[in-house]
Design an enzyme around this catalytic site. Sequence first.
Site, short mmCIF file in Angstrom:
data_model
loop_
_atom_site.label_atom_id
_atom_site.label_comp_id
_atom_site.label_asym_id
_atom_site.label_seq_id
_atom_site.Cartn_x
_atom_site.Cartn_y
_atom_site.Cartn_z
N ASP A 66 0.83 -1.20 0.00
CA ASP A 66 0.00 0.00 0.00
C ASP A 66 0.87 1.26 0.00
OD1 ASP A 66 -2.54 1.56 0.51
OD2 ASP A 66 -1.50 1.98 2.39
N GLU A 133 -2.15 -5.53 -3.38
CA GLU A 133 -1.25 -4.72 -2.56
C GLU A 133 -0.15 -5.59 -1.95
OE1 GLU A 133 -3.93 -0.97 -0.97
OE2 GLU A 133 -3.96 -2.83 0.19
#
Length: 250
Positions: A66, A133
């Site tokens: 992320d 992610e």
Amino acid sequence: MLSDDIFFQEEEKNSILVSRLKKILGFCPKNLKLLKNVFIYSFSTKKKTLDKNHFLYFQRLEFLGDAVLNSIISHFLCEKLPEKKEGELTQVRSKIVCRKNLNEISKKLSLTEVFFQKNQPIISENILGNTLEALIGFIYLEIGYQGCKNFVYKKILHYHVNITQLQNEISSYKVWVIEWSQKNKFIINFNTFREKKEEKNKHVITFFSEITISGCGIKTEGRGHSKKKSEEMAAKAAYFIIQKTCKENT
């Protein structure tokens, strides 16, 4: 003999995982132990049965991915949109990395084909975005920042992100309606109430929202399973009324 069967099954899974990922990544992943943590949901259909240590590694990879993804996209937008201010760049970036969009990008990258249990439904659509992610976190650790940046640019931004379209998309109707009301010096009021409904002998709580924009005669309603959702639905109805009125006046 049983242990040999388990060994060969594991080797076959490893081979399948690597071959499928090689097509997506553009390179052959080497750290299989770490890679398996990315696709932890491939080995279980129930979150409660996941190995706690593996799930912890998955969460850490997701956290890292992320952060790296946000950094790379921020760099990309600064290059692509040099005239935009910080707030505008932040809005575009949030549209790219929102859960719904990451879920869709994950599908377009064919990450669903990597999951071994094809005949069983994925627990949640959000697992796809979370896995993407985590995969980016793995790529960063495997080949470094520049290699990860090349992957995001070539595999995601250049093929699956339309910056012009994203700039025109509305991420929040509530924010749009509030800003429009302030710009035109109208007073806007939100009223939201909890509702209880009886469905199949169960009490279901929903929310009812009402928007009133004084000065232009707009009054809309919306319902949802959360306060945020109900207000968003009411704001969406107001948005379409405003758009229709603007077209009629031009």
